[in-house]
Design a protein around this motif. Sequence first.
Motif, PDB file in Angstrom:
ATOM      1  N   VAL A  20       0.821  -1.215   0.000  1.00  0.00           N
ATOM      2  CA  VAL A  20       0.000   0.000   0.000  1.00  0.00           C
ATOM      3  C   VAL A  20       0.852   1.261   0.000  1.00  0.00           C
ATOM      4  CG1 VAL A  20      -2.049  -1.053   1.036  1.00  0.00           C
ATOM      5  CG2 VAL A  20      -0.235  -0.150   2.532  1.00  0.00           C
ATOM      6  N   ILE A  21       1.985   1.238   0.684  1.00  0.00           N
ATOM      7  CA  ILE A  21       2.852   2.414   0.713  1.00  0.00           C
ATOM      8  C   ILE A  21       3.559   2.575  -0.624  1.00  0.00           C
ATOM      9  CG2 ILE A  21       4.898   3.415   1.807  1.00  0.00           C
ATOM     10  CD1 ILE A  21       3.916   2.302   4.433  1.00  0.00           C
ATOM     11  N   ASN A  22       3.923   1.465  -1.234  1.00  0.00           N
ATOM     12  CA  ASN A  22       4.513   1.503  -2.571  1.00  0.00           C
ATOM     13  C   ASN A  22       3.538   2.152  -3.560  1.00  0.00           C
ATOM     14  OD1 ASN A  22       6.259   1.068  -4.696  1.00  0.00           O
ATOM     15  ND2 ASN A  22       6.206  -1.164  -4.583  1.00  0.00           N
ATOM     16  N   VAL A  23       2.256   1.765  -3.471  1.00  0.00           N
ATOM     17  CA  VAL A  23       1.225   2.325  -4.357  1.00  0.00           C
ATOM     18  C   VAL A  23       1.112   3.828  -4.173  1.00  0.00           C
ATOM     19  CG1 VAL A  23      -1.261   2.386  -4.833  1.00  0.00           C
ATOM     20  CG2 VAL A  23      -0.112   0.191  -4.515  1.00  0.00           C
ATOM     21  N   VAL A  24       1.022   4.275  -2.916  1.00  0.00           N
ATOM     22  CA  VAL A  24       0.848   5.700  -2.642  1.00  0.00           C
ATOM     23  C   VAL A  24       2.073   6.493  -3.089  1.00  0.00           C
ATOM     24  CG1 VAL A  24       0.602   7.419  -0.799  1.00  0.00           C
ATOM     25  CG2 VAL A  24      -0.800   5.343  -0.777  1.00  0.00           C
ATOM     26  N   ALA A  25       3.273   5.964  -2.818  1.00  0.00           N
ATOM     27  CA  ALA A  25       4.490   6.663  -3.234  1.00  0.00           C
ATOM     28  C   ALA A  25       4.538   6.808  -4.751  1.00  0.00           C
ATOM     29  CB  ALA A  25       5.720   5.916  -2.729  1.00  0.00           C
ATOM     30  N   ALA A  27       6.755  -4.568   8.703  1.00  0.00           N
ATOM     31  CA  ALA A  27       5.962  -3.792   9.643  1.00  0.00           C
ATOM     32  C   ALA A  27       5.576  -2.497   8.944  1.00  0.00           C
ATOM     33  CB  ALA A  27       6.774  -3.511  10.910  1.00  0.00           C
ATOM     34  N   MET A  28       4.344  -2.054   9.139  1.00  0.00           N
ATOM     35  CA  MET A  28       3.875  -0.855   8.451  1.00  0.00           C
ATOM     36  C   MET A  28       4.755   0.345   8.778  1.00  0.00           C
ATOM     37  SD  MET A  28       1.688   0.195   6.249  1.00  0.00           S
ATOM     38  CE  MET A  28       0.526  -1.182   6.250  1.00  0.00           C
ATOM     39  N   ILE A  29       5.217   0.439  10.015  1.00  0.00           N
ATOM     40  CA  ILE A  29       6.039   1.588  10.400  1.00  0.00           C
ATOM     41  C   ILE A  29       7.341   1.622   9.616  1.00  0.00           C
ATOM     42  CG2 ILE A  29       7.190   0.420  12.324  1.00  0.00           C
ATOM     43  CD1 ILE A  29       6.033   4.122  12.166  1.00  0.00           C
ATOM     44  N   ASP A  30       7.872   0.467   9.215  1.00  0.00           N
ATOM     45  CA  ASP A  30       9.102   0.445   8.427  1.00  0.00           C
ATOM     46  C   ASP A  30       8.888   1.121   7.086  1.00  0.00           C
ATOM     47  OD1 ASP A  30      10.363  -0.993  10.444  1.00  0.00           O
ATOM     48  OD2 ASP A  30       9.868  -2.932   9.563  1.00  0.00           O
ATOM     49  N   GLY A  31       7.752   0.805   6.448  1.00  0.00           N
ATOM     50  CA  GLY A  31       7.441   1.431   5.174  1.00  0.00           C
ATOM     51  C   GLY A  31       7.206   2.925   5.321  1.00  0.00           C
ATOM     52  N   ILE A  32       6.518   3.308   6.406  1.00  0.00           N
ATOM     53  CA  ILE A  32       6.254   4.723   6.652  1.00  0.00           C
ATOM     54  C   ILE A  32       7.563   5.484   6.849  1.00  0.00           C
ATOM     55  CG2 ILE A  32       5.281   6.343   8.334  1.00  0.00           C
ATOM     56  CD1 ILE A  32       3.035   4.233   8.770  1.00  0.00           C
ATOM     57  N   MET A  33       8.474   4.919   7.633  1.00  0.00           N
ATOM     58  CA  MET A  33       9.746   5.589   7.889  1.00  0.00           C
ATOM     59  C   MET A  33      10.609   5.634   6.633  1.00  0.00           C
ATOM     60  SD  MET A  33      10.553   4.143  11.734  1.00  0.00           S
ATOM     61  CE  MET A  33      12.070   5.081  11.916  1.00  0.00           C
ATOM     62  N   LEU A  34      10.526   4.608   5.800  1.00  0.00           N
ATOM     63  CA  LEU A  34      11.256   4.634   4.533  1.00  0.00           C
ATOM     64  C   LEU A  34      10.735   5.775   3.661  1.00  0.00           C
ATOM     65  CD1 LEU A  34      13.274   3.426   2.519  1.00  0.00           C
ATOM     66  CD2 LEU A  34      11.482   1.827   1.795  1.00  0.00           C
ATOM     67  N   ALA A  35       9.408   5.919   3.610  1.00  0.00           N
ATOM     68  CA  ALA A  35       8.824   7.015   2.837  1.00  0.00           C
ATOM     69  C   ALA A  35       9.278   8.365   3.390  1.00  0.00           C
ATOM     70  CB  ALA A  35       7.302   6.906   2.855  1.00  0.00           C
ATOM     71  N   GLU A  36       9.296   8.483   4.713  1.00  0.00           N
ATOM     72  CA  GLU A  36       9.729   9.744   5.329  1.00  0.00           C
ATOM     73  C   GLU A  36      11.187  10.055   5.001  1.00  0.00           C
ATOM     74  OE1 GLU A  36       6.739   9.663   9.214  1.00  0.00           O
ATOM     75  OE2 GLU A  36       8.764   8.833   9.367  1.00  0.00           O
ATOM     76  N   SER A  37      12.007   9.011   4.924  1.00  0.00           N
ATOM     77  CA  SER A  37      13.421   9.223   4.600  1.00  0.00           C
ATOM     78  C   SER A  37      13.608   9.696   3.161  1.00  0.00           C
ATOM     79  CB  SER A  37      14.214   7.930   4.831  1.00  0.00           C
ATOM     80  OG  SER A  37      13.949   6.966   3.816  1.00  0.00           O
ATOM     81  N   ILE A  87       0.058   9.687   3.616  1.00  0.00           N
ATOM     82  CA  ILE A  87       1.445   9.931   3.212  1.00  0.00           C
ATOM     83  C   ILE A  87       1.421  10.918   2.052  1.00  0.00           C
ATOM     84  CG2 ILE A  87       3.537   8.890   2.239  1.00  0.00           C
ATOM     85  CD1 ILE A  87       2.750   6.289   3.658  1.00  0.00           C
ATOM     86  N   VAL A  88       2.065  12.071   2.254  1.00  0.00           N
ATOM     87  CA  VAL A  88       2.062  13.122   1.231  1.00  0.00           C
ATOM     88  C   VAL A  88       3.478  13.673   1.059  1.00  0.00           C
ATOM     89  CG1 VAL A  88      -0.330  13.808   1.667  1.00  0.00           C
ATOM     90  CG2 VAL A  88       1.524  14.917   2.938  1.00  0.00           C
ATOM     91  N   PRO A  89       3.772  14.250  -0.095  1.00  0.00           N
ATOM     92  CA  PRO A  89       5.062  14.945  -0.257  1.00  0.00           C
ATOM     93  C   PRO A  89       5.186  16.052   0.786  1.00  0.00           C
ATOM     94  CG  PRO A  89       3.993  14.632  -2.383  1.00  0.00           C
ATOM     95  CD  PRO A  89       2.979  14.260  -1.340  1.00  0.00           C
ATOM     96  N   SER A  90       6.404  16.298   1.240  1.00  0.00           N
ATOM     97  CA  SER A  90       6.598  17.255   2.334  1.00  0.00           C
ATOM     98  C   SER A  90       6.092  18.650   2.002  1.00  0.00           C
ATOM     99  CB  SER A  90       8.077  17.323   2.722  1.00  0.00           C
ATOM    100  OG  SER A  90       8.873  17.688   1.600  1.00  0.00           O
TER     101      SER A  90
END
Length: 321
Positions: free
Chosen positions: A35-40, A60-70, A154-157
């Motif tokens: 799901v995070i891959n799709v949104v990104a 873990a979902m948080i891993d994907g979220i933190m990867l996106a944040e990075s 999850i949105v662009p900064s």
Amino acid sequence: MLEKIAGTILESQPEHFLSLPLVSKNEESASLPLVINVVAKYWGENIAPQATAAETKGAAMIDGIMLAESRGFASYIYKGSTKDLKKRIDQGIPPIVIMPGIQGTVQHAMVVSGYNSEERRMLTYVPEPDTVGAIPEGKFEQDWEQDDMTVIIIVPSDMKDLLKNESLKFAKSNRICFEAEGLRQRGRVNDAIEKLQKATEIDIDNAQAWCLLAGMYNETNSEQAVPCYERAIRLNPKYYLAYRGLGNYYLKKKDYSLAEAYYSKAIGINPVRFGPIYKNRAIARIQLANNQGAKEDLVKYLEQTPAAEDKESIKQAIAQL
């Protein structure tokens, strides 16, 4: 649940539908849930790391979220509503929601891609060409409530200003909940407990925090699990995982009457969410000399978990009951 949506419907409501990129399940990696891959990719970024042979599925979902944040994204995790989801769609933001699972999966994440006002349906992403899920709003809300209506944005900064003045319920404590779940998956249960205790202090009325804390206590066989599960249920009487957790707790304690009662309450909320719960209730019922009920449960377990590894032994148990 899933229906083909005709192009004419999508064309008639373009403002309520987001066209999401097709991402195959093979592109899911150990550190980036689908799901995070799709949104990104929707935002035009490919953040998926190169998978290696040693990687396993089920990040873990948080891993994907933190990867996106990075990679320059901002994220928000909060308790939402159907009205809020529609607002995000109309802002051009695809929200991720946590929903009940099926068969052997107790919970899963999905991306909401739109809504149909005329038919009162929520539209969800399906990783198949020209296909979306169409779920009646009432059914969607009923299912979503079982996991306390959690939303991940999850949105662009450079889009953070769009949300900066909004009051997102449980945003801080829910973030901690996801971080704690990541710690649990790494075997750091005590660290997870400390985080969740902090989450319940920040938002004392966050049912998710209490349920997750109860689950951690349950793993450590602590009696503190019970009041935490009960707190979660008082805050959200439809919290499936809290009832199931109490069933598991009392099954381990060999209090089979209470185990059966709480499993039955969970099943009453959603009878098709998690096949293995029927096997657990069957174990309790056998100990209560309710062989007929146990047999019915084992049949349901096999019906709802067709890929069960213990299928043959369960068939033998059914024949003996």
